[in-house]
Design a protein around this motif. Structure first.
Motif, PDB file in Angstrom:
ATOM      1  N   THR A   1       0.836  -1.206   0.000  1.00 30.30           N
ATOM      2  CA  THR A   1       0.000   0.000   0.000  1.00 30.30           C
ATOM      3  C   THR A   1       0.865   1.247   0.000  1.00 30.30           C
ATOM      4  O   THR A   1       0.597   2.209  -0.730  1.00 30.30           O
ATOM      5  CB  THR A   1      -0.935   0.000   1.226  1.00 30.30           C
ATOM      6  OG1 THR A   1      -1.725  -1.180   1.200  1.00 30.30           O
ATOM      7  CG2 THR A   1      -1.842   1.221   1.221  1.00 30.30           C
ATOM      8  N   ASN A   2       1.924   1.238   0.795  1.00 33.25           N
ATOM      9  CA  ASN A   2       2.837   2.373   0.856  1.00 33.25           C
ATOM     10  C   ASN A   2       3.491   2.608  -0.503  1.00 33.25           C
ATOM     11  O   ASN A   2       3.593   3.747  -0.963  1.00 33.25           O
ATOM     12  CB  ASN A   2       3.893   2.130   1.930  1.00 33.25           C
ATOM     13  CG  ASN A   2       4.747   3.351   2.177  1.00 33.25           C
ATOM     14  OD1 ASN A   2       4.301   4.471   2.028  1.00 33.25           O
ATOM     15  ND2 ASN A   2       5.987   3.121   2.548  1.00 33.25           N
ATOM     16  N   LEU A   3       3.918   1.548  -1.153  1.00 37.32           N
ATOM     17  CA  LEU A   3       4.526   1.666  -2.472  1.00 37.32           C
ATOM     18  C   LEU A   3       3.534   2.229  -3.483  1.00 37.32           C
ATOM     19  O   LEU A   3       3.879   3.094  -4.297  1.00 37.32           O
ATOM     20  CB  LEU A   3       5.037   0.299  -2.934  1.00 37.32           C
ATOM     21  CG  LEU A   3       5.815   0.266  -4.243  1.00 37.32           C
ATOM     22  CD1 LEU A   3       7.077   1.109  -4.135  1.00 37.32           C
ATOM     23  CD2 LEU A   3       6.158  -1.160  -4.592  1.00 37.32           C
ATOM     24  N   LEU A   4       2.303   1.769  -3.429  1.00 36.51           N
ATOM     25  CA  LEU A   4       1.261   2.258  -4.324  1.00 36.51           C
ATOM     26  C   LEU A   4       1.000   3.746  -4.112  1.00 36.51           C
ATOM     27  O   LEU A   4       0.888   4.521  -5.066  1.00 36.51           O
ATOM     28  CB  LEU A   4      -0.029   1.467  -4.122  1.00 36.51           C
ATOM     29  CG  LEU A   4      -1.234   1.906  -4.945  1.00 36.51           C
ATOM     30  CD1 LEU A   4      -1.025   1.566  -6.408  1.00 36.51           C
ATOM     31  CD2 LEU A   4      -2.493   1.251  -4.420  1.00 36.51           C
ATOM     32  N   LEU A   5       0.940   4.173  -2.849  1.00 36.92           N
ATOM     33  CA  LEU A   5       0.662   5.576  -2.559  1.00 36.92           C
ATOM     34  C   LEU A   5       1.828   6.474  -2.941  1.00 36.92           C
ATOM     35  O   LEU A   5       1.627   7.640  -3.300  1.00 36.92           O
ATOM     36  CB  LEU A   5       0.316   5.743  -1.080  1.00 36.92           C
ATOM     37  CG  LEU A   5      -1.001   5.110  -0.654  1.00 36.92           C
ATOM     38  CD1 LEU A   5      -1.187   5.228   0.847  1.00 36.92           C
ATOM     39  CD2 LEU A   5      -2.178   5.727  -1.393  1.00 36.92           C
ATOM     40  N   LYS A   6       3.039   5.950  -2.879  1.00 34.22           N
ATOM     41  CA  LYS A   6       4.197   6.745  -3.308  1.00 34.22           C
ATOM     42  C   LYS A   6       4.157   7.007  -4.800  1.00 34.22           C
ATOM     43  O   LYS A   6       4.610   8.048  -5.267  1.00 34.22           O
ATOM     44  CB  LYS A   6       5.499   6.024  -2.953  1.00 34.22           C
ATOM     45  CG  LYS A   6       5.893   6.164  -1.518  1.00 34.22           C
ATOM     46  CD  LYS A   6       7.251   5.530  -1.290  1.00 34.22           C
ATOM     47  CE  LYS A   6       7.688   5.725   0.138  1.00 34.22           C
ATOM     48  NZ  LYS A   6       9.018   5.124   0.374  1.00 34.22           N
ATOM     49  N   LYS A   7       3.620   6.067  -5.570  1.00 32.30           N
ATOM     50  CA  LYS A   7       3.553   6.208  -7.021  1.00 32.30           C
ATOM     51  C   LYS A   7       2.394   7.102  -7.459  1.00 32.30           C
ATOM     52  O   LYS A   7       2.367   7.565  -8.593  1.00 32.30           O
ATOM     53  CB  LYS A   7       3.387   4.841  -7.688  1.00 32.30           C
ATOM     54  CG  LYS A   7       4.599   3.964  -7.582  1.00 32.30           C
ATOM     55  CD  LYS A   7       4.317   2.637  -8.258  1.00 32.30           C
ATOM     56  CE  LYS A   7       5.482   1.686  -8.149  1.00 32.30           C
ATOM     57  NZ  LYS A   7       5.170   0.385  -8.765  1.00 32.30           N
ATOM     58  N   ALA A   8       1.428   7.337  -6.588  1.00 34.40           N
ATOM     59  CA  ALA A   8       0.224   8.078  -6.954  1.00 34.40           C
ATOM     60  C   ALA A   8       0.566   9.530  -7.298  1.00 34.40           C
ATOM     61  O   ALA A   8       1.387  10.169  -6.659  1.00 34.40           O
ATOM     62  CB  ALA A   8      -0.779   8.042  -5.825  1.00 34.40           C
ATOM     63  N   ILE A   9      -0.085  10.012  -8.323  1.00 30.43           N
ATOM     64  CA  ILE A   9       0.047  11.413  -8.712  1.00 30.43           C
ATOM     65  C   ILE A   9      -1.259  12.100  -8.376  1.00 30.43           C
ATOM     66  O   ILE A   9      -2.309  11.775  -8.919  1.00 30.43           O
ATOM     67  CB  ILE A   9       0.346  11.534 -10.215  1.00 30.43           C
ATOM     68  CG1 ILE A   9       1.673  10.839 -10.553  1.00 30.43           C
ATOM     69  CG2 ILE A   9       0.375  13.005 -10.632  1.00 30.43           C
ATOM     70  CD1 ILE A   9       1.948  10.755 -12.045  1.00 30.43           C
ATOM     71  N   ILE A  10      -1.185  13.055  -7.474  1.00 26.85           N
ATOM     72  CA  ILE A  10      -2.387  13.753  -7.016  1.00 26.85           C
ATOM     73  C   ILE A  10      -2.405  15.134  -7.670  1.00 26.85           C
ATOM     74  O   ILE A  10      -1.467  15.913  -7.536  1.00 26.85           O
ATOM     75  CB  ILE A  10      -2.400  13.876  -5.479  1.00 26.85           C
ATOM     76  CG1 ILE A  10      -2.355  12.480  -4.869  1.00 26.85           C
ATOM     77  CG2 ILE A  10      -3.618  14.667  -5.019  1.00 26.85           C
ATOM     78  CD1 ILE A  10      -2.176  12.457  -3.389  1.00 26.85           C
TER      79      ILE A  10
END
Length: 56
Positions: free
Chosen positions: A44-53
């Motif tokens: 989940t942490n890895l996924l959120l780091k990749k997210a572009i907001i």
């Protein structure tokens, strides 16, 4: 009314209570379940780091 306000739990104290209860519950989990939850947290942490907001 001020006495009632003092006795009512705040959101912060509820969070601390819930967190401490969750930690007590997590201690009793089997090792494999702890490992599964830990790896899920890492994913989940890895996924959120990749997210572009983007804000409009």
């Amino acid at each position: 009314m001020k006495q009632q306000e003092k006795t009512l739990p705040t959101a912060e104290s509820l969070t601390l209570i819930n967190e401490s209860e969750r930690l007590k519950r997590d201690i009793e989990r089997p090792d494999m379940e702890k490992f599964r939850l830990f790896t899920q947290m890492l994913r989940t942490n890895l996924l959120l780091k990749k997210a572009i907001i983007r804000h409009k």
